[in-house]
Scaffold this motif. Structure first.
Motif, PDB file in Angstrom:
ATOM      1  N   ALA A 195       0.843  -1.198   0.000  1.00  0.00           N
ATOM      2  CA  ALA A 195       0.000   0.000   0.000  1.00  0.00           C
ATOM      3  C   ALA A 195       0.874   1.241   0.000  1.00  0.00           C
ATOM      4  N   SER A 196       0.333   2.331  -0.576  1.00  0.00           N
ATOM      5  CA  SER A 196       1.008   3.623  -0.520  1.00  0.00           C
ATOM      6  C   SER A 196       0.139   4.573   0.282  1.00  0.00           C
ATOM      7  N   GLY A 197       0.773   5.481   1.016  1.00  0.00           N
ATOM      8  CA  GLY A 197       0.013   6.446   1.790  1.00  0.00           C
ATOM      9  C   GLY A 197       0.185   7.857   1.234  1.00  0.00           C
ATOM     10  N   LEU A 198      -0.926   8.590   1.211  1.00  0.00           N
ATOM     11  CA  LEU A 198      -0.866   9.976   0.718  1.00  0.00           C
ATOM     12  C   LEU A 198      -1.485  10.881   1.780  1.00  0.00           C
TER      13      LEU A 198
ATOM     14  N   VAL B 131      -4.794   5.667   2.079  1.00  0.00           N
ATOM     15  CA  VAL B 131      -3.927   4.518   1.823  1.00  0.00           C
ATOM     16  C   VAL B 131      -4.520   3.718   0.675  1.00  0.00           C
ATOM     17  N   VAL B 132      -3.667   3.429  -0.323  1.00  0.00           N
ATOM     18  CA  VAL B 132      -4.216   2.859  -1.539  1.00  0.00           C
ATOM     19  C   VAL B 132      -3.333   1.717  -2.040  1.00  0.00           C
TER      20      VAL B 132
ATOM     21  N   GLU C 117       4.882  15.025  -7.808  1.00  0.00           N
ATOM     22  CA  GLU C 117       5.245  16.446  -7.688  1.00  0.00           C
ATOM     23  C   GLU C 117       4.074  17.095  -6.979  1.00  0.00           C
ATOM     24  N   GLN C 118       4.258  17.470  -5.738  1.00  0.00           N
ATOM     25  CA  GLN C 118       3.127  18.004  -4.961  1.00  0.00           C
ATOM     26  C   GLN C 118       3.453  19.393  -4.450  1.00  0.00           C
ATOM     27  N   GLY C 119       3.657  20.332  -5.397  1.00  0.00           N
ATOM     28  CA  GLY C 119       3.919  21.709  -5.009  1.00  0.00           C
ATOM     29  C   GLY C 119       5.267  21.817  -4.336  1.00  0.00           C
ATOM     30  N   ASP C 120       5.272  22.586  -3.238  1.00  0.00           N
ATOM     31  CA  ASP C 120       6.547  22.827  -2.578  1.00  0.00           C
ATOM     32  C   ASP C 120       6.931  21.683  -1.627  1.00  0.00           C
ATOM     33  N   ARG C 121       6.036  20.717  -1.435  1.00  0.00           N
ATOM     34  CA  ARG C 121       6.352  19.625  -0.527  1.00  0.00           C
ATOM     35  C   ARG C 121       7.225  18.596  -1.231  1.00  0.00           C
ATOM     36  N   ASN C 122       7.947  17.822  -0.413  1.00  0.00           N
ATOM     37  CA  ASN C 122       8.648  16.688  -0.988  1.00  0.00           C
ATOM     38  C   ASN C 122       7.606  15.699  -1.456  1.00  0.00           C
ATOM     39  N   GLY C 123       7.680  15.304  -2.678  1.00  0.00           N
ATOM     40  CA  GLY C 123       6.654  14.431  -3.208  1.00  0.00           C
ATOM     41  C   GLY C 123       6.686  13.059  -2.582  1.00  0.00           C
ATOM     42  N   ALA C 124       5.497  12.499  -2.358  1.00  0.00           N
ATOM     43  CA  ALA C 124       5.407  11.126  -1.853  1.00  0.00           C
ATOM     44  C   ALA C 124       5.705  10.160  -2.988  1.00  0.00           C
ATOM     45  N   GLU C 125       6.015   8.917  -2.637  1.00  0.00           N
ATOM     46  CA  GLU C 125       6.191   7.885  -3.647  1.00  0.00           C
ATOM     47  C   GLU C 125       5.006   6.950  -3.584  1.00  0.00           C
ATOM     48  N   VAL C 126       4.425   6.673  -4.729  1.00  0.00           N
ATOM     49  CA  VAL C 126       3.310   5.727  -4.748  1.00  0.00           C
ATOM     50  C   VAL C 126       3.640   4.595  -5.695  1.00  0.00           C
TER      51      VAL C 126
END
Lengths: 378, 548
Positions: A238-241, A282-283, A320-329
């Motif tokens: 699972a990946s979490g966002l 969570v997906v 790529e989520q704006g200025d945040r460090n992007g999550a990995e899915v």
């Protein structure tokens, strides 16, 4: 009628470390319950408490309404298959199987008959005269099962019964084990850290962590409707966002140049949570799909790893989520859906269980892919 | 598994403390005058006599020299038999371990018959060279060290062989692939990995020679070491002094043990396990011949003491005077054993005392080990320490300690008069046997998978049935080996017997001594052959237990 076997608030502390905190479980007659958890989760302690090798600090263990905690293991009539089988090396296969029949009031002939039927049950007829050291690991495992079943115990306990076998042997032995247990119809408690094993053997699965029961239910329940974030990560991939809960139950996820709204089912812990709460969506990989970069309601990212696994191909995408460090899915898709370095859009797919929404554990950082537990390609 | 009643553990610990720890404590107390009047007179007497310090020093250097000599013989032999292949290797390799099976006193008289002034080898040399006098005298420190080296190199031989067979061949291959030659590999890889084996063998050799009594007693003459000094003081009636000497020897033993343990701890023993390196085939015919000849010569030298005992046992009294081979061989000594009750008596005595003490040592050792293994904490450590203590303390010390404690009647202090009764020797043998039966059992119990007992319990077996159907059968090789060693040690015991025996319960060793005094060498040899045979049988049993 009360359940056949009841673990009622079992609590155990070793040298000041609580390993089991008020475990409550119920097992129906003839049911197979799998205790699943990482090492140190307390699952083995729970099994040893049931067997009587340890005494709980608090709680009761009832079978058919009778509390068996005061009984030593030899008087509980629970059969057990040990992780390393614990076959008596100085006895033959037959003598091992007959060990539990002493004092059963059976005649010699009846005992021999029982040994023969027990060995036939595990597909080892004619093995009675063999020495334990002469037979293979898989056969030892089956002898251990025959030995545990021969005295017709009330409950069968299995401690990581397949962990000692070659991976090539494991699946076949697992099927045989399942069949033997079904044929006898015995109430069974099984301990394992392998999700595959728990799902295959258990009618229901109980997930433990840190001495606490997280969820108990059918394998589908655990996979599609995990009760806690731990279960979601431990059972399957699972990946979490990280996102924000909206009033209608949708989740607002930050995206490049704005945000997207995705839907999921709310975990019990979010019952009555206020809009604006920090949550984690969570997906499962198979619940996501790949589109072209910039597709509507998609999260844009770059493929950083492609892993071909036969039944599916997994793409690890850094968002790529704006200025945040992007999550990995992690996304499951066809084998040629994208290549490493491609910019893609990630959207909720048609297939797979719906995403699950939990209270955010760490509102700041992004979540990532959790890959604990055995890999599943359901 | 659920705990046993602490009551049982407490009872066994108290019993052990009473027969093992308490006598040592009493000896210390009485060396200081005892409650009757505390005094340092005995200690002062000890300190003021140079003899005492010299004996202490001799014990120390003889023991150290024995370690060096035993290592010099045992380590190369271990390499020869473990790392090379030549005809007869297996048989000769087994023969090389044989001296350990010879009870010390028997080994000493065999050496006397071989290399003594009128010994077999001495006569051959004297006759061959036409000498007036025997070529040498078998006396003094040299003779003691010869006997020590002969009987104690086996510790190095066995331990290093076991270490070599457990060595992972991949480590040697790694060294070779890194460019190390054979010498460099030996000193930088093989020997450091053998360190645990070398330390254990050194410790065992040191403790054994510190406690050694037979060789210094028979060959020492005026050259007294601590053990013979103690017995001499005791015979002289200087009881207080003997007690101080005993305390000093015990302290020296504990000091040695402590120093060796420290050296051992400096580097954690690595549990290296892998595939043992292949033996080097000696290809050149010359090398094969050389190794073969060397091996057979060695076997001859090692078997000579056994052979000479058998030979002398067939020589009727006073028939062998100046010839280099005995002129008359007959079975008269052996038939005397059966026809003269007086000669059979010591054999019967030793047999029953050894049997009783062995049974008790196995039972008590097992009980203590079992109770120690199933619990943690102080009581467990105390039980383990009490069964191991007699291993570290020389037999002479225990003999004096038991004589001190059980020579007076103070029932309220747990002291009863056992001296002069038939029970003091079995008690002493029991105390000395405890480490032989208990330590092996404890190691065996710890190595036992606890799941086996849990499996038995889940199959309905109660505590006693688990013990009899699972634990005891699985430990049978260990128990048999311990019992065999305990029995043979008690059967041939000299070291505590000489301090504690009474005429009616005189054991075989005392009869050997009096036969020698009466110049009845044949009879002494008969007893020696009996002990030697029993020793070889026990050794085979032990070997089977080890090979499990």
């Amino acid at each position: 009628m009360p359940p056949f076997l009841v673990l009622d608030g079992l609590t155990k502390t070793f040298a000041g470390n609580p390993v089991l905190r008020g475990l409550h479980l119920e097992v129906e007659q003839g049911e197979v319950l799998a205790l699943l958890g990482p090492s140190g989760s307390g699952k083995t302690t729970a099994l040893r408490l049931i067997a009587g090798f340890e005494t709980p600090d608090a709680g009761a263990l009832r079978i058919d309404g009778e509390d068996v905690i005061p009984l030593p293991p030899e008087r509980r009539r629970f059969g057990m298959v040990f992780q390393h089988y614990a076959l008596f090396p100085h006895l033959t296969v037959g003598e091992n199987v007959a060990f539990g029949l002493a004092g059963s009031g059976l005649s010699r002939a009846e005992r021999e008959h029982r040994v023969a039927t027990s060995l036939a049950l595990v597909d080892l007829p004619g093995f009675a005269g063999r020495r334990v050291g002469e037979i293979s690991g898989g056969q030892q495992q089956r002898v251990a099962l025959a030995r545990a079943l021969a005295p017709e115990p009330r409950v069968l306990l299995l401690d990581e019964p397949l962990s000692n076998l070659d991976p090539s042997l494991r699946e076949r032995t697992r099927r045989e084990l399942r069949r033997a247990v079904e044929r006898v119809g015995i109430t069974t408690v099984l301990v394992t850290h392998e999700q595959d094993e728990a799902f295959h053997l258990g009618d229901r699965v109980a997930v433990l962590q840190g001495g606490v029961l997280h969820q108990v239910g059918a394998p589908e329940d655990l996979y599609e409707r995990p009760a806690t974030r731990f279960v979601a990560g431990f059972v399957g991939r699972a990946s979490g966002l990280a996102g924000t809960l909206e009033a209608d139950g949708a989740v607002l996820l930050p995206a490049e140049g704005g945000s997207v709204r995705w839907r999921g089912t709310l975990a019990p812990e979010l019952e009555g949570a206020a809009a604006g709460s920090a949550v984690e969506l969570v997906v499962r990989p198979e619940s996501l799909a790949l589109r072209g970069a910039g597709a509507p309601e998609s999260l844009t990212g770059r493929v950083i790893e492609r892993r071909y696994a036969g039944t599916a191909t997994f793409y690890l995408v850094r968002l790529e989520q704006g200025d945040r460090n992007g999550a990995e899915v992690e996304v499951a898709a066809g084998p040629s859906a994208a290549g490493p370095g491609d910019r893609v859009g990630v959207v909720p797919g048609e297939a797979g269980p719906p995403p699950r929404v939990f209270r955010a554990q760490n509102p700041e950082g992004p979540s990532g892919v959790s890959v604990s537990g055995a890999e599943t390609t359901t | 598994m659920r705990r046993h009643l602490p009551l049982a553990a407490l009872a066994v610990a108290l019993l052990l403390a009473w027969i093992v720890g308490y006598p040592l404590l009493m000896t210390l107390v009485e060396a200081l005058g005892g409650p009757a009047g505390w005094t340092l007179d005995h200690v002062r007497a000890f300190a003021e006599r140079p003899d005492e310090w010299i004996a202490l020093w001799r014990s120390l250097w003889i023991s150290t020299a024995s370690v060096v000599l035993a290592a010099l013989v045992g380590v190369p032999l271990a390499f020869l038999f473990e790392r090379t292949e030549f005809p007869g290797r297996r048989f000769l390799g087994a023969v090389a371990a044989l001296p350990v099976a010879l009870p010390p006193l028997v080994g000493v008289i065999a050496f006397l018959f071989l290399y003594g002034e009128s010994g077999f080898v001495s006569r051959v040399v004297q006759t061959a060279l036409g000498l007036e006098q025997p070529p040498w005298r078998l006396a003094g420190p040299g003779a003691i060290l010869l006997v020590h080296a002969y009987s104690m190199y086996v510790y190095f031989y066995l331990f290093v062989r076991a270490g070599l067979s457990r060595l992972d061949a991949a480590l040697l291959e790694a060294a070779a692939s890194l460019g190390a030659g054979r010498t460099r590999t030996l000193f930088r890889v093989t020997l450091p990995l053998l360190r645990p084996a070398l330390v254990s063998a050194s410790l065992l050799t040191f403790m054994t020679s510190l406690a050694s009594f037979s060789a210094p007693y028979m060959f020492g003459g005026g050259f007294r070491v601590m053990t013979t000094q103690i017995v001499a003081s005791k015979l002289n009636g200087e009881v207080g002094l003997a007690q101080v000497e005993t305390v000093m020897l015990a302290l020296l033993a504990l000091l040695g043990l402590w120093a060796m343990r420290r050296a051992d701890r400096a580097e954690g023993a690595t549990g290296v396990r892998g595939i043992a390196p292949a033996r080097r085939q000696l290809r050149s015919p010359l090398a094969r011949l050389g190794a073969g000849v060397l091996g057979w010569l060695l076997a001859g030298f090692l078997l000579l003491p056994h052979a000479v005992l058998l030979l002398v046992s067939l020589v009727p009294p006073f028939t062998w005077t100046t010839e280099w081979l005995p002129p008359v061989l007959a079975l008269s000594n052996w038939s005397g054993l059966l026809t003269q009750p007086d000669k059979l008596r010591p054999v019967v005595n030793s047999l029953w005392m050894a049997a009783v003490s062995t049974l008790a040592a196995v039972a008590l050792g097992f009980a203590a080990a079992r109770l120690s293994a199933t619990r943690k904490g102080f009581l467990s450590a105390a039980l383990e320490g009490l069964i191991a203590l007699p291993w570290a303390i020389p037999g002479t010390v225990f003999a004096v300690a038991l004589a001190t404690t059980f020579g007076v009647s103070q029932p309220w202090l747990g002291r009863f008069v056992l001296i002069g009764t038939p029970w003091i020797l079995p008690l002493a043998y029991l105390v000395r046997s405890l480490p032989l039966t208990g330590r092996g059992t404890l190691a065996g119990l710890r190595a036992l998978d606890p799941a086996l007992e849990e499996a038995a319990a889940s199959l309905g077996a109660g505590r006693w049935r688990r013990l009899w159907t699972v634990v005891v059968p699985l430990l049978r090789p260990v128990l048999a080996a311990g019992a065999g060693l305990a029995f043979i040690t008690a059967l041939g015991d000299f070291i505590v017997s000489i301090v504690l025996y009474t005429y009616d319960t005189r054991p075989i060793s005392m009869e050997i001594l009096s036969s020698l005094r009466l110049q009845d060498l044949g009879m002494a040899a008969v007893y020696g052959v009996l002990l030697m045979t029993a020793g070889a049988a026990a050794f085979l049993l032990w070997g089977r237990g080890e090979a499990r």
